[in-house]
Design an enzyme around this catalytic site. Structure first.
Site, PDB file in Angstrom:
ATOM      1  N   THR A   1      -4.945  10.678  -0.289  1.00 60.55           N
ATOM      2  CA  THR A   1      -6.308  10.467   0.218  1.00 60.55           C
ATOM      3  C   THR A   1      -6.637  11.448   1.334  1.00 60.55           C
ATOM      4  OG1 THR A   1      -5.550   8.837   1.851  1.00 60.55           O
ATOM      5  CG2 THR A   1      -6.256   8.008  -0.311  1.00 60.55           C
TER       6      THR A   1
ATOM      7  N   TYR B   1     -14.747   5.562   8.721  1.00 59.80           N
ATOM      8  CA  TYR B   1     -13.743   6.059   7.771  1.00 59.80           C
ATOM      9  C   TYR B   1     -14.187   5.711   6.358  1.00 59.80           C
ATOM     10  CZ  TYR B   1      -9.036   6.502   5.639  1.00 59.80           C
ATOM     11  OH  TYR B   1      -7.956   6.850   4.858  1.00 59.80           O
TER      12      TYR B   1
ATOM     13  N   HIS C   1       0.787  -1.228   0.000  1.00 62.19           N
ATOM     14  CA  HIS C   1       0.000   0.000   0.000  1.00 62.19           C
ATOM     15  C   HIS C   1       0.826   1.289   0.000  1.00 62.19           C
ATOM     16  CE1 HIS C   1      -3.585   2.274   0.182  1.00 62.19           C
ATOM     17  NE2 HIS C   1      -4.288   1.485   0.951  1.00 62.19           N
TER      18      HIS C   1
END
EC number: 2.3.1.21
Length: 779
Positions: free
Chosen positions: A599, A586, A471
């Protein structure tokens, strides 16, 4: 040692007879080809760099300006501001050559000036975000200001065709919100989660923070926002990802699933060969910057920075912090099959191997009778281990000799391919098969995914594919774009038997086994410990992939609701019914409208959503009242999403303020408290249709089932969803079996019930509206 000796291209020895030189022509030839390919890539990058530097102006416009300036000057006409004669004053003589050189320099000056004016004009236009907040429903019209802006941006877009990084210098910087704005938004977001006394306490603490230490921290953050390209991204990568000490497996990496309604080939080697070829073509389009940037509504560019590290990238473990290493080029991939590791070359004489040639190489691996060495079969478990433990093992056992060489080959590979010896299956009548499909991609066996690589391509024995991605280097939309490209492009690449099309022109190089030294008993024990810990992690995962085909975005649009807001409200209702109360939620939103944006967090649990959920649980509330509350909740959610995309979120600003406080060694109990709250419901929408090529209406079977991730909180859920069409939604729901308050199957049922109840709500609402109209007509 024989393998290590063969890896040397040349050697020499000094004897009493003189020098004795030995060299391997084949290896030297490979070195030469690699160098030629690298230079070609450098030249392509230089060309693309010049084009991007000039964008939105054309490079060819320089030649036009040169011709005009030269003609004007030599025909005794005055060039604007008489710059040519000004330049001539500093030239060594008055000859024709120096006159021409002056014309060239003046033309270059004018051209650079025009480029800068056009670039900053475009940048000024892209700062405007008012278009995002305007209604898009039927009957709504954009404002005059937005119409003018739209025309101007379209002119710039049509002026020149952009490359992948053409817009980078024109994208605005992520704006820094004021502390007051962030505190106001944060207080509003926590109101439905706390009682009155706690909320009043938060109000006092927020005011004290804003008037006190918040001012000092903000000043430093203002300096960073001026100095850096993006005030969040570098700290986000370092502190959220690279300094994380937990295992990557389940906790950080995410996965993506095949397009399950189409199965182009059931031959494992053929599917692997075709997909690897497409991935390498995609890599080439990134290297040459030929890939078109993603455009919102076909007009507004998104930042392309994250594409840079898609390939040839690995995360290297460290004791306190990891690092991302990106290699400029790689001429091989690494293949894992039945515990054995293979280096597979992907070029021959400077050209990329064809799908059929790659298929031939994969067939050789699949037909191999090789067995893994002791310790080799569980080797990848080290990448699924705690980061400090893996870093210590790497330094102790992989910092020298053949182990260092083989580890380098894995980490420098374009990517890793895992040829699984089990099928990935899907059957609508047996949903547990899709659940197992997802588990194999999320964590596999704990020892057949190299979790440190940017991504591992997983190819099942029945030809199904998927990926597991690290990630740190990028967010899910980048892999979703690649996946979209693969699904669309590979449909016509197979013959009737499932083999790749084309004929083998050259016999491709034979894949070679990577060599390891596992003679140290402590190394084998270390690998076994890593494997045991990986098994504990993967055995605790409770993953459920829900296929909701009762309705999709088609029905949601008839309800005049944003599909994302609609689903988020369903998740709030489902979670409240499952958990009995509201929790911090979230939802990931992108900030790629800004340079190097990644993000921001949308907080779907709002005052309005809580009011609607409570109304749904109150039998005394009418359908009309519930729908009104739902519209209010969706509107508020949409505004929160828009704010996040425009850099007006809450959480990244709070995070950066906290980082500054740690650098200054200033203790902030307030920041520490509000940032330590767990995200018990962590959600994300997987994007699709990012390029014009993907049209769900024309290609309904070419839509991926999306992907997912592990739960963020030990007592919470991770929910990823993809709106796959007018009548289809996939939900990837994860939780931990060790938690006695969560259950992925139960939550999946709650989601189904919530979606059903919302549909029934609108049916009741329509009936109530009809009755009101009938009563009004009768009177």
């Amino acid at each position: 040692m024989a393998e290590a000796h063969q890896a040397v291209a040349f050697s020499f020895a000094i004897t009493h007879e003189g020098f004795n030189v030995n060299y391997d022509r084949e290896v030297l030839h490979l070195v030469w080809e690699s160098g030629v390919r690298s230079w070609k890539k450098r030249v392509a990058r230089i060309k693309a760099g010049i084009k991007n530097g000039a964008y939105p102006a054309h490079l060819e416009s320089l030649y036009v300006i040169m011709i005009l300036v030269t003609l004007l000057h030599f025909s005794n006409k005055t060039v604007p501001y008489d710059l040519v004669n000004t330049f001539m004053n500093v030239m060594p003589s008055n000859g024709s050559f120096w006159h021409f050189l002056s014309c060239v320099l003046v033309s270059l000056f004018y051209w650079i000036l025009i480029c800068l004016i056009m670039r900053y004009s475009l940048k000024g236009l892209l700062v405007y975000k008012g278009w995002m907040y305007e209604a898009r429903g039927s009957g709504s019209k954009p404002s005059l200001k937005t119409k003018i802006w739209f025309v101007l941006v379209k002119v710039f877009k049509k002026w020149n065709s952009p490359g992948l990084y053409s817009f980078q210098s024109s994208l605005p910087r992520l704006p820094l919100p004021s502390v007051n704005d962030t505190m106001t938004r944060w207080l509003r977001s926590v109101r439905p989660l706390v009682d009155d006394a706690t909320y009043e306490k938060f109000v006092r603490e927020a005011a004290e923070f804003e008037k006190g230490i918040g001012k000092k921290l903000q000043r430093y953050l203002i300096l960073k926002s001026w100095w850096s390209t993006n005030y969040v991204s570098d700290w986000w990568e370092e502190y959220v990802y690279l300094r994380g000490r937990s295992p990557l497996c389940v906790n950080s990496n995410f996965y993506g699933v095949d397009a399950i309604f189409t199965h182009p080939s059931k031959i494992q080697a053929a599917r692997a060969g075709s997909v690897v070829n497409l991935l390498l073509q995609f890599r080439r389009s990134i290297d040459r910057q030929e890939l078109e940037p993603i455009m919102v509504q076909g007009l507004i560019p998104l930042c392309s920075w994250q594409y840079e590290r898609t390939f040839n990238t690995a995360r290297i473990p460290g004791i306190e912090t990891d690092k991302i290493v990106h290699y400029k080029d790689s001429n091989h991939i690494v293949v894992i099959h039945k515990g054995c590791y293979y280096k597979m070359l992907i070029y021959h004489k400077g050209r990329l191997l064809k799908p059929c040639e790659l298929q031939y190489q994969f067939e050789q691996i699949l037909q191999s009778k090789a067995t893994p060495a002791r310790g080799e079969d569980f080797l990848a478990s080290l990448t699924a281990w705690d980061r400090p433990k893996w870093a210590q093992a790497r330094e102790k056992y992989f910092s020298r000799g053949v182990n260092k060489t083989s580890l380098y080959l894995i980490e420098s590979a374009a990517f890793v391919v895992s040829l699984d010896d089990e099928p990935f299956e899907f059957d609508m009548a047996r949903p547990e098969k899709l659940d197992e499909f997802g588990r194999k991609l999320l964590h596999g066996k704990g020892c057949d995914r190299w979790f440190d690589k940017s991504f591992t391509l997983c190819v099942a024995s029945n030809g199904r594919i998927g990926f597991n991605a690290e990630h740190t280097w990028a967010d899910a939309p980048i892999m979703a774009h690649i996946w979209e490209h693969i699904v669309l492009e590979e449909a016509k690449r197979y013959d009737e038997n499932g083999n790749t099309l084309g004929k083998i022109e050259v016999l491709p190089p034979v894949p070679t086994r990577l060599s390891w030294d596992f003679n140290d008993e402590s190394l084998v024990k270390t690998i076994d410990m890593a494997y045991d810990d990986a098994q504990r992690i993967i055995n605790d995962v409770d993953l459920r992939i829900l296929v909701h085909d009762a309705y999709g975005k088609g029905f949601m649009k008839t309800c005049r609701c944003s599909p994302d807001a609609f689903i988020q409200m369903a998740l709030q209702l489902a979670y409240y019914r499952d958990y009995g109360k509201f929790s911090l939620t979230y939802e990931a939103s992108m900030t790629r409208l800004f340079r190097e944006g990644r993000t921001e967090t949308v907080r779907p649990c709002t005052i309005e959503s809580a009011a609607w959920v409570k109304a749904m649980e109150n039998k005394d509330v009418t359908a009309t009242e519930r729908v009104k509350l739902l519209y209010d909740a969706c509107k508020r959610h949409q505004q929160g999403y828009q704010d996040a995309m425009c850099g007006r979120g809450v959480d990244r600003h709070l995070f950066c303020l906290y980082v500054v406080s740690k650098y200054l060694e200033v203790d902030s109990p307030f920041l520490k408290e509000i940032l330590s709250e767990p995200w018990r419901l962590s959600t994300s929408q997987t994007p699709h249709g990012q390029t014009p090529k993907m049209d769900p209406k024309k290609n309904p079977h070419f839509i991926s089932a999306g992907g997912g991730f592990g739960p963020v909180s030990v007592d919470g859920y991770g929910v990823s969803y993809i709106i796959a069409g007018e009548d289809l939604i996939f939900f990837h729901i994860s939780s931990l079996k060790s938690c006695n308050v969560t259950d992925s199957e139960r939550f999946a049922q709650q989601i189904c019930k919530a979606l059903t109840d919302i549909k029934l709500l609108f049916e009741q609402y329509n009936l109530e509206q009809k009755k009101i109209l009938q009563n009004g007509t009768s009177h």
